[in-house]
Scaffold this motif. Structure first.
Motif, short mmCIF file in Angstrom:
data_model
loop_
_atom_site.label_atom_id
_atom_site.label_comp_id
_atom_site.label_asym_id
_atom_site.label_seq_id
_atom_site.Cartn_x
_atom_site.Cartn_y
_atom_site.Cartn_z
N ALA A 92 0.86 -1.18 0.00
CA ALA A 92 0.00 0.00 0.00
C ALA A 92 0.90 1.23 0.00
N GLY A 93 0.28 2.40 -0.01
CA GLY A 93 1.06 3.62 0.10
C GLY A 93 1.66 3.74 1.50
N GLU A 94 2.88 4.26 1.57
CA GLU A 94 3.52 4.43 2.88
C GLU A 94 2.67 5.29 3.81
N PHE A 95 1.92 6.22 3.22
CA PHE A 95 1.08 7.12 3.99
C PHE A 95 -0.02 6.40 4.75
N ALA A 96 -0.35 5.16 4.35
CA ALA A 96 -1.42 4.41 5.01
C ALA A 96 -0.96 3.76 6.31
N ALA A 97 0.35 3.72 6.56
CA ALA A 97 0.86 3.01 7.74
C ALA A 97 0.31 3.60 9.04
N ALA A 98 0.40 4.92 9.18
CA ALA A 98 -0.06 5.54 10.42
C ALA A 98 -1.57 5.36 10.62
N ARG A 99 -2.31 5.41 9.51
CA ARG A 99 -3.78 5.29 9.60
C ARG A 99 -4.18 3.94 10.18
N TYR A 100 -3.39 2.88 9.92
CA TYR A 100 -3.77 1.54 10.35
C TYR A 100 -2.83 0.96 11.40
N GLY A 101 -2.02 1.81 12.02
CA GLY A 101 -1.15 1.36 13.10
C GLY A 101 -0.09 0.37 12.65
N LEU A 102 0.40 0.52 11.43
CA LEU A 102 1.37 -0.41 10.88
C LEU A 102 2.72 0.27 10.69
N GLU A 103 3.73 -0.51 10.35
CA GLU A 103 5.05 0.00 10.04
C GLU A 103 5.39 -0.31 8.59
N ALA A 104 6.16 0.57 7.97
CA ALA A 104 6.65 0.32 6.61
C ALA A 104 7.96 -0.44 6.71
#
Length: 311
Positions: free
Chosen positions: A150-162
């Motif tokens: 996914a886009g790196e920008f989606a990491a914070a939205r879903y509590g994930l890490e790139a």
């Protein structure tokens, strides 16, 4: 209550990022939908003023889900297009290592864009398709899959890490094209750098049938930018053709081509004439000799004079 735009969600998709580049998006309520079909249906039933969806990428060509939805159902019309450069990040739950990843997920269109990277770094991981790349990130958050493209920008939205960033098999040229789709209305005035989209159904299957369709464009000097066949559902070998052509329906050469197609096709669905996103007015090549509006007008005047005996 502001007018709303539907888009392929959930929040955090490339579609949302591209949509927010439109100035008018700042004055609309942006509502995510779970699929391209549901976003377009929201427009058809009046729940949304317009829908913003992906329609083409530089690796796989046309997004078949979107093309099929525009081919079928109540007619819709394209008003705008946006090009967005794409790179993916591999999003994981915090603490996940590359060796921990057994399942990966993303939208089906992403798979062809990261296939080589997957083969090199995660050759044994199982691929699972999701409704969107952001939805894949959500499913990773919920523990359904180990990683999502996914886009790196989606990491914070879903509590994930790139875990990895800048992933793409074609990083220098990777783009996705998105379109703003609404109910049919009068197209905007031509800008001089426009595109016209149509769907064509042949009247019957015969040798040279596709050549006949393309000849309506070729003889008028119209360049095609997309040509993709899609099954009609009427059986093996039954296809319609989705076409993007340079020019605007207000251009004489484009209007005459569409009239010619209307005469020889079983059905023609007009999907809109709208500004191109890849060039600006004044940057396009001039019409081929004999295909400008002025030359069409001159030729029509000559025929009228011949009919009147004034040649």
């Amino acid at each position: 209550m502001p007018a709303s735009y539907a888009y392929l969600g959930p929040e955090g998709t490339f579609t949302e990022v591209a949509l927010r580049t439109l100035p008018e998006a700042a004055t609309r309520e942006l509502i995510p939908y779970v699929s391209v079909q549901s976003a377009l249906d929201a427009v058809r039933v009046g729940e949304a003023e317009a829908a913003f969806v992906p329609i083409e990428n530089s690796v796989e060509g046309g997004i078949t889900t979107t093309l099929d939805e525009l081919v079928a159902g109540a007619p819709l019309m394209i008003y705008r297009e946006v090009l967005l450069s794409i790179t993916f990040a591999l999003l994981v739950r915090p603490g996940t290592k590359l060796s921990d990843i057994k399942t990966v997920s993303a939208h089906p269109a992403a798979q062809s864009q990261v296939r080589n990277w997957l083969r090199a770094h995660l050759p044994d991981a199982d691929w699972e398709s999701a409704a969107s790349n952001a939805d894949a990130a959500r499913l990773v958050q919920e523990g359904r899959y180990d990683a999502a493209f996914a886009g790196e920008f989606a990491a914070a939205r879903y509590g994930l890490e790139a875990l990895e960033t800048g992933i793409h098999d074609f990083p220098e040229t990777a783009q996705t094209r998105f379109v703003l789709v609404g109910r049919p209305a009068r197209p905007a005035a031509p800008t001089g750098a426009d595109k016209t989209s149509v769907v064509l159904w042949q009247r019957d299957d015969h040798p040279g049938g596709l050549r006949d369709l393309l000849g309506e464009f070729a003889t008028r000097g119209i360049n095609l930018m997309l040509l993709q066949s899609r099954p009609t559902g009427a059986g093996i070998g039954n296809y319609c053709f989705c076409i993007d052509a340079e020019g605007h329906i207000a251009d004489r050469r484009v209007a005459e081509a569409l009239m010619g197609l209307k005469r020889i096709c079983l059905e023609v669905r007009f999907l809109g004439s709208y500004p191109r996103a890849d060039v600006r007015p004044g940057e396009t090549e001039p019409p081929r000799p004999g295909t400008s509006d002025e030359e069409f007008v001159s030729a029509a005047d000559w025929v009228a004079r011949c009919q009147d005996g004034r040649f």
